[in-house]
Design a protein around this motif. Structure first.
Motif, PDB file in Angstrom:
ATOM      1  N   ARG A  85       0.881   0.910   7.214  1.00 36.09           N
ATOM      2  CA  ARG A  85      -0.162   0.925   6.181  1.00 36.09           C
ATOM      3  C   ARG A  85      -0.614  -0.482   5.795  1.00 36.09           C
ATOM      4  N   ALA A  89       8.780   0.588   8.883  1.00 35.68           N
ATOM      5  CA  ALA A  89       7.578   1.354   8.533  1.00 35.68           C
ATOM      6  C   ALA A  89       7.963   2.639   7.809  1.00 35.68           C
ATOM      7  N   PHE A  90       9.063   3.262   8.222  1.00 33.29           N
ATOM      8  CA  PHE A  90       9.469   4.551   7.643  1.00 33.29           C
ATOM      9  C   PHE A  90      10.076   4.359   6.256  1.00 33.29           C
ATOM     10  N   ASP A  91      10.961   3.385   6.122  1.00 32.26           N
ATOM     11  CA  ASP A  91      11.679   3.207   4.859  1.00 32.26           C
ATOM     12  C   ASP A  91      12.192   1.770   4.814  1.00 32.26           C
ATOM     13  N   MET A 131      11.535   7.893  -1.762  1.00 34.22           N
ATOM     14  CA  MET A 131      11.110   7.296  -0.514  1.00 34.22           C
ATOM     15  C   MET A 131       9.625   7.512  -0.413  1.00 34.22           C
ATOM     16  N   ASN A 132       8.927   6.402  -0.349  1.00 32.25           N
ATOM     17  CA  ASN A 132       7.479   6.463  -0.317  1.00 32.25           C
ATOM     18  C   ASN A 132       7.056   6.922   1.074  1.00 32.25           C
ATOM     19  N   PHE A 133       7.264   8.209   1.371  1.00 34.21           N
ATOM     20  CA  PHE A 133       7.067   8.699   2.743  1.00 34.21           C
ATOM     21  C   PHE A 133       5.635   9.168   2.962  1.00 34.21           C
ATOM     22  N   ASP A 134       5.069   8.664   4.042  1.00 35.20           N
ATOM     23  CA  ASP A 134       3.717   9.042   4.424  1.00 35.20           C
ATOM     24  C   ASP A 134       3.827  10.272   5.328  1.00 35.20           C
TER      25      ASP A 134
END
Lengths: 263, 279
Positions: free
Chosen positions: B40, B168-170, A84-87
């Motif tokens: 983003r 936005a989260f996943d 999961m490309n989690f920021d």
């Protein structure tokens, strides 16, 4: 006793950018079975999961989940992604992440402050004590369990986990398998793993994604036997050894002995 | 004359317009800026905002040459914003690996077209006020448009909050829940493009992207969730905008630049304190 079919692939082929990923793939699994989908990295396991979830459409053949098209039963499927490309600057609490699992299409999801299914999912995945914590502040193992809770929040009939123990320490693996052990027999569980030697002893069916010699892949049901010589501490649970030289017919689970691959 | 006295001086309606525009813009900077930040897509918004100069240049040129008499700059800006959004949207969804190249190309080509048109426009056309904004040029029409967009953004953000948060989260997970993630992205990009066009009168096209990211970035440090981030970012934007207007009035400086400098200074200060705390 006859079990209903949860997932059925009938002569499914799928290509990505003109490269065959899956060719002429047929298999089925029954409801409430614990299925390991095994294959090396790049074999097309994630593609296969995407086909099951209705995120990809086969070029030919038919995919059915609970006897219907995958898209029509999306709400009954819980998914735990591999990456999961989690920021880490994304402000969100554990509880809010799990609430996302209640979302369906453009609906409002779980609006109440406390949602019973979210509470149950947090308990089942053993993360209830973390509910108010920021997701970014958790360890890798805790995050994975939160994502399991998110998948469970919709009371899924089918739970799909893509490489659930990747980059996890043994303690976290143990806790995850305890959680999955508690869920066994309540939902169909499909786990993709690149470990082609051993899978958890919870596994009923081993499906191997195998190369056909021409670059594309198909799925073969393999037998497995308990591997008592492998210490529990190595994998976080008791494991079974996959017998890659013992192919089982696709109807192995449906004959009167009904032994499946491994018990 | 002090800023407060000017605000209540009946002969100076532009000061009241400027403050009103600052308040309305703060809602967009806060709500939309938070979404742009967590999704983003600030880079995409930056490319759209800069490409808009091409449209402004075209409109000024066509109006001055009497080819399209009275064409307002905002019409050209919208035309370029819509086209840039469509192009970026298609590339993002269909050829993600080319996204960076296309963004940079649009950014540069849009600005170059604008500068060429402005250079060939008879009489004097000052690109500075479009690049860096001139809040004294804010008209009543701009304020009405900003207010309408505020309402649209607030209603959409409230109604589709779970979808915005989930994509936005996943994004992949949101698709497994049947959320139309591509539609959410395209609608967000379109609204951001329109907002950029309307906000450029306030801080200018070069700096609008700073105001869409700095207050939201500052708010991100103090917020527990996305909705909290939207509220905090709106409050921060309001403080930055009003402080910027006040300082620019008192010291006779360009307001857009002062607003962005205040926002940037606070963001850097808060980031430095946060890094020190973590170290």
């Amino acid at each position: 006793m006859e079990h209903k079919v949860a997932i059925r692939f009938e002569r499914v082929s799928f290509s990505h950018r003109e490269v065959d990923v899956l060719r002429d793939t047929s298999f089925h699994v029954h409801e409430k079975e614990f299925v390991a989908l095994v294959g090396p990295n790049g074999a097309g396991k994630t593609t296969l999961l995407r086909l099951v979830m209705g995120l990809a459409v086969p070029a030919s053949g038919k995919v059915e989940v609970f006897g219907a098209s995958p898209r029509s039963v999306q709400a009954s499927i819980g998914y735990v992604p591999q990456y999961m490309n989690f920021d880490s600057s994304f402000p969100i609490s554990v509880e809010e992440v799990v609430k996302m699992g209640r979302l369906v299409g453009l609906g409002r999801g779980c609006l109440e402050k406390r949602c019973a299914d979210v509470d149950t999912a947090l308990e089942l995945a053993e993360v209830a004590d973390l509910r108010k914590r920021p997701y970014a502040a958790l360890s890798g193992g805790q995050r994975r369990r939160v994502l399991v809770a998110r998948a469970l929040a919709s009371n899924p009939r089918l739970l799909i986990l893509d490489e659930p123990t990747a980059n996890m320490d043994v303690e976290s693996e143990k806790r995850l398998y305890t959680v999955l052990g508690n869920l066994k027999k309540t939902a169909t569980i499909l786990i993709a793993t690149h470990d082609t030697g051993f899978v958890s002893a919870l596994t009923d069916v081993v499906l191997c994604v195998t190369e056909d010699g021409k670059g594309s892949h198909h799925v073969v049901r393999h037998a497995a036997v308990p591997a008592e010589d492998v210490p529990v501490d190595l994998y976080g649970s008791h494991v079974v050894r996959i017998l890659h030289d013992t192919d089982l017919p696709d109807d192995a689970c449906c004959n009167t002995e009904g032994q499946g691959a491994a018990r | 004359m002090s800023f407060i006295a000017a605000l209540f001086d009946p002969s100076m309606p532009f000061v009241r317009n400027a403050v009103l525009a600052g308040v309305l813009a703060s809602i967009l900077f806060g709500v939309l800026g938070s979404i742009v930040t967590v999704k983003r897509i600030a880079g995409l918004a930056g490319a759209i905002s800069h490409a808009v100069l091409g449209g402004i240049g075209l409109a000024i040129f066509l109006a001055a040459k009497n080819i399209v008499p009275g064409m307002p700059p905002i019409a050209g800006a919208l035309l370029f914003a819509v086209n840039a959004t469509a192009l970026i949207g298609v590339v993002s969804l269909k050829a993600k690996q080319r996204e960076d190249t296309v963004i940079n190309a649009l950014w540069a080509i849009g600005m170059s077209i604008g500068i060429l048109f402005i250079a060939k426009t008879p009489g004097y056309a000052d690109p500075m006020s479009y690049l860096f904004g001139n809040i004294l040029l804010v008209s009543t029409r701009d304020i009405i448009l900003l207010a309408i967009l505020d309402v649209i953004v607030i209603v959409l953000a409230w109604r589709f909050y779970p979808q915005i948060e989930a994509t936005a989260f996943d994004e992949e997970f949101s698709r497994t829940r049947g959320v139309p993630a591509d539609t959410v992205f395209l609608v967000l990009l379109s609204i951001t493009a329109i907002a950029v066009v309307l906000l450029q009168t306030f801080v200018g096209i070069v700096m609008v992207i700073a105001m869409l990211t700095l207050p939201a970035g500052t708010a991100g440090y103090f917020s527990k969730n996305l909705s909290g981030m939207m509220v905090s970012a709106t409050v921060f934007s309001l403080i930055f905008s009003l402080t910027g207007l006040l300082v620019s009035w008192q010291m006779d400086l360009p307001s857009g630049a002062v607003v962005v400098l205040v926002a940037g200074a606070v963001f850097l200060l808060v980031s430095a304190l946060r890094i020190r705390k973590l170290a």
